[in-house]
Design a protein around this motif. Structure first.
Motif, PDB file in Angstrom:
ATOM      1  N   LEU A 298      17.210 127.387  63.933  1.00 54.40           N
ATOM      2  CA  LEU A 298      18.085 126.947  62.859  1.00 54.40           C
ATOM      3  C   LEU A 298      18.495 128.100  61.948  1.00 54.40           C
ATOM      4  O   LEU A 298      19.623 128.152  61.449  1.00 54.40           O
ATOM      5  CB  LEU A 298      17.385 125.852  62.047  1.00 54.40           C
ATOM      6  N   GLU A 299      17.596 129.047  61.740  1.00 54.47           N
ATOM      7  CA  GLU A 299      17.889 130.159  60.836  1.00 54.47           C
ATOM      8  C   GLU A 299      18.986 131.068  61.368  1.00 54.47           C
ATOM      9  O   GLU A 299      19.605 131.817  60.615  1.00 54.47           O
ATOM     10  CB  GLU A 299      16.617 130.976  60.581  1.00 54.47           C
ATOM     11  N   ALA A 300      19.237 131.038  62.687  1.00 56.41           N
ATOM     12  CA  ALA A 300      20.260 131.906  63.277  1.00 56.41           C
ATOM     13  C   ALA A 300      21.670 131.349  63.107  1.00 56.41           C
ATOM     14  O   ALA A 300      22.641 132.023  63.425  1.00 56.41           O
ATOM     15  CB  ALA A 300      19.972 132.120  64.767  1.00 56.41           C
ATOM     16  N   THR A 301      21.804 130.117  62.630  1.00 58.98           N
ATOM     17  CA  THR A 301      23.140 129.569  62.387  1.00 58.98           C
ATOM     18  C   THR A 301      23.772 130.304  61.213  1.00 58.98           C
ATOM     19  O   THR A 301      23.080 130.806  60.324  1.00 58.98           O
ATOM     20  CB  THR A 301      23.073 128.066  62.055  1.00 58.98           C
ATOM     21  N   LEU A 302      25.088 130.348  61.196  1.00 54.56           N
ATOM     22  CA  LEU A 302      25.805 131.036  60.115  1.00 54.56           C
ATOM     23  C   LEU A 302      26.271 130.057  59.044  1.00 54.56           C
ATOM     24  O   LEU A 302      27.038 130.419  58.163  1.00 54.56           O
ATOM     25  CB  LEU A 302      27.005 131.787  60.695  1.00 54.56           C
ATOM     26  N   ILE A 303      25.784 128.818  59.126  1.00 55.90           N
ATOM     27  CA  ILE A 303      26.217 127.777  58.188  1.00 55.90           C
ATOM     28  C   ILE A 303      25.510 127.964  56.849  1.00 55.90           C
ATOM     29  O   ILE A 303      24.287 127.924  56.778  1.00 55.90           O
ATOM     30  CB  ILE A 303      25.923 126.377  58.761  1.00 55.90           C
ATOM     31  N   ALA A 304      26.306 128.171  55.799  1.00 54.81           N
ATOM     32  CA  ALA A 304      25.751 128.365  54.457  1.00 54.81           C
ATOM     33  C   ALA A 304      25.955 127.146  53.566  1.00 54.81           C
ATOM     34  O   ALA A 304      25.161 126.904  52.655  1.00 54.81           O
ATOM     35  CB  ALA A 304      26.368 129.597  53.803  1.00 54.81           C
ATOM     36  N   ASP A 305      27.015 126.383  53.810  1.00 54.90           N
ATOM     37  CA  ASP A 305      27.305 125.206  52.997  1.00 54.90           C
ATOM     38  C   ASP A 305      26.219 124.143  53.225  1.00 54.90           C
ATOM     39  O   ASP A 305      25.919 123.772  54.358  1.00 54.90           O
ATOM     40  CB  ASP A 305      28.678 124.648  53.378  1.00 54.90           C
ATOM     41  N   ARG A 306      25.645 123.617  52.128  1.00 54.11           N
ATOM     42  CA  ARG A 306      24.520 122.700  52.264  1.00 54.11           C
ATOM     43  C   ARG A 306      24.917 121.361  52.874  1.00 54.11           C
ATOM     44  O   ARG A 306      24.141 120.753  53.599  1.00 54.11           O
ATOM     45  CB  ARG A 306      23.845 122.491  50.902  1.00 54.11           C
ATOM     46  N   ALA A 307      26.132 120.893  52.599  1.00 54.23           N
ATOM     47  CA  ALA A 307      26.586 119.632  53.187  1.00 54.23           C
ATOM     48  C   ALA A 307      26.737 119.774  54.703  1.00 54.23           C
ATOM     49  O   ALA A 307      26.385 118.866  55.464  1.00 54.23           O
ATOM     50  CB  ALA A 307      27.903 119.202  52.557  1.00 54.23           C
ATOM     51  N   ARG A 308      27.238 120.902  55.154  1.00 54.57           N
ATOM     52  CA  ARG A 308      27.381 121.135  56.588  1.00 54.57           C
ATOM     53  C   ARG A 308      26.016 121.316  57.247  1.00 54.57           C
ATOM     54  O   ARG A 308      25.789 120.829  58.358  1.00 54.57           O
ATOM     55  CB  ARG A 308      28.266 122.358  56.837  1.00 54.57           C
ATOM     56  N   LEU A 309      25.135 122.004  56.547  1.00 54.30           N
ATOM     57  CA  LEU A 309      23.785 122.168  57.073  1.00 54.30           C
ATOM     58  C   LEU A 309      23.088 120.811  57.188  1.00 54.30           C
ATOM     59  O   LEU A 309      22.339 120.560  58.134  1.00 54.30           O
ATOM     60  CB  LEU A 309      22.990 123.093  56.146  1.00 54.30           C
ATOM     61  N   ASP A 310      23.371 119.911  56.260  1.00 57.79           N
ATOM     62  CA  ASP A 310      22.800 118.566  56.295  1.00 57.79           C
ATOM     63  C   ASP A 310      23.259 117.813  57.538  1.00 57.79           C
ATOM     64  O   ASP A 310      22.471 117.111  58.188  1.00 57.79           O
ATOM     65  CB  ASP A 310      23.218 117.810  55.033  1.00 57.79           C
ATOM     66  N   ARG A 311      24.533 117.958  57.906  1.00 53.49           N
ATOM     67  CA  ARG A 311      25.040 117.286  59.107  1.00 53.49           C
ATOM     68  C   ARG A 311      24.443 117.894  60.372  1.00 53.49           C
ATOM     69  O   ARG A 311      24.187 117.174  61.355  1.00 53.49           O
ATOM     70  CB  ARG A 311      26.571 117.349  59.123  1.00 53.49           C
ATOM     71  N   LEU A 312      24.212 119.206  60.358  1.00 53.41           N
ATOM     72  CA  LEU A 312      23.549 119.832  61.507  1.00 53.41           C
ATOM     73  C   LEU A 312      22.109 119.333  61.627  1.00 53.41           C
ATOM     74  O   LEU A 312      21.624 119.048  62.733  1.00 53.41           O
ATOM     75  CB  LEU A 312      23.573 121.352  61.353  1.00 53.41           C
TER      76      LEU A 312
END
Length: 383
Positions: A298-312
């Motif tokens: 999970l840490e290797a994802t480039l997603i910084a937005d918390r709402a998007r991270l929540d969907r992931l």
């Protein structure tokens, strides 16, 4: 037909059945997210897309598949809270009237976010039942204990008759957490720091006119002065926190080979059993390692937005429940030796080989199972 395609077709139908009322494109998107995470063993969108293409689940090119996955993560119409509540309402009732242990913990995703997490202890891992994605280096708009209270309420509504215990580490322990548990008729098993103060009741008086009456309380002192070297242990009733005067039970142990002592409080009697139960909390560390570099990365994802991270995280956590249930079904049907050693259990409930090696001879009924069979508690709990 390729087994991966069979799995995909059945899985997306199951997601549609589980999430009645959800838009068809959204259920299909969630099903693809979950399957791609599980097949790739990664939460990185590029690797997920590569796996979808390699298993011939989609005829689209890899960049197109990756954009499709990215659109799901970016879709503000995906209501994570509503979807998860709908799923949990179907998972948790099968644990009613059981004795259950839950773990409360926080884990950072580098400096992007902090996940406040409550999980159900299940065999060698902790299955997620509630979480919140919070800022890691910013002020939280909602208080920590309000978050925890809301998550506990989301869980307990589905667990009528269950005997629940919440386990938490010393960074989260305090009077507010004890009160949250007692208000909900949950037991608590919490680690405290050695600096926390306590006093214990002295032995009953054996002489004079006060013979047989309870003894007086000792002086307040830090827990670290109760045991201070390897091999020592003490169990008993105490008053904790001089400001609060909480009456509870303290289990203090310094096991040989450990770097420091454990000081555990609980509303249930102190003893070695409480120490053994608290040791189960370490399974949450293994679970978070599964989501990080050792597992789905999970840490290797480039997603910084918390709402998007929540969907992931929604897709990842659905995948954890799904693989756990598939693995349980595999064992229940006597098929574990197709994926694991016959003389010992090398793989835990998240052995992705169950899905990654779908070309391996296996009972076709397992490919159609997924969450079908949740009505059979013996399947879900056979581990």
């Amino acid at each position: 037909m390729d087994a991966s395609v069979v799995l995909w077709e059945n899985w997306q139908q199951q997601v549609k059945q589980l999430l009645e009322g959800m838009h068809g494109h959204q259920t299909k998107g969630l099903a693809l997210m979950v399957l791609s995470i599980v097949l790739s063993g990664s939460a990185v969108l590029q690797r997920m897309a590569e796996s979808v293409q390699q298993h011939s689940i989609s005829e689209a090119k890899m960049p197109s598949i990756e954009r499709r996955l990215a659109r799901f993560v970016a879709n503000d119409r995906i209501e994570v809270s509503r979807i998860w509540k709908q799923l949990v309402a179907q998972f948790l009732p099968y644990f009613r009237e059981q004795r259950l242990w839950f773990v409360l913990d926080c884990t950072p995703i580098d400096d992007r976010a902090c996940i406040v997490y409550i999980g159900l202890l299940f065999q060698s891992r902790v299955l997620p039942v509630a979480w919140r994605v919070m800022p890691n280096q910013e002020h939280w708009e909602e208080g920590q204990w309000e978050l925890v209270a809301a998550m506990l309420d989301e869980i307990r509504v589905h667990l009528a008759g269950a005997d629940c215990t919440l386990i938490a580490d010393r960074g989260l322990t305090g009077m507010p957490l004890v009160k949250l548990c007692s208000d909900r008729h949950w037991h608590d098993l919490l680690r405290i720091a050695k600096e926390h103060t306590f006093r214990r009741q002295l032995p009953r008086l054996s002489r004079g006119k006060n013979k047989g009456k309870k003894g007086q309380w000792s002086q307040w002192k830090a827990c670290g002065k109760l045991i201070f070297q390897e091999g020592q242990r003490w169990f008993g009733a105490v008053q904790l926190w001089q400001e609060e005067g909480l009456e509870t039970y303290l289990s203090a142990v310094w096991e040989p080979g450990h770097k420091e002592a454990w000081f555990l409080i609980s509303d249930q009697s102190a003893g070695p059993k409480q120490v053994a139960h608290y040791a189960w909390r370490m399974r949450v560390e293994a679970t978070f390692q599964d989501t990080k570099s050792r597992g789905w990365d999970l840490e290797a994802t480039l997603i910084a937005d918390r709402a998007r991270l929540d969907r992931l995280l929604l897709a990842l956590f659905v995948g954890m429940w799904w693989v756990g249930h598939l693995a349980a079904a595999c064992i229940h049907k006597g098929k574990r030796e197709s994926f694991d050693r016959h003389d010992r259990r090398d793989k835990g409930i998240f052995f992705q080989e169950l899905l990654q090696h779908l070309g391996h001879p296996v009972d076709e009924n397992l490919l159609h199972l997924g969450f079908n069979g949740l009505e059979d508690r013996s399947t879900l709990l056979c581990l």
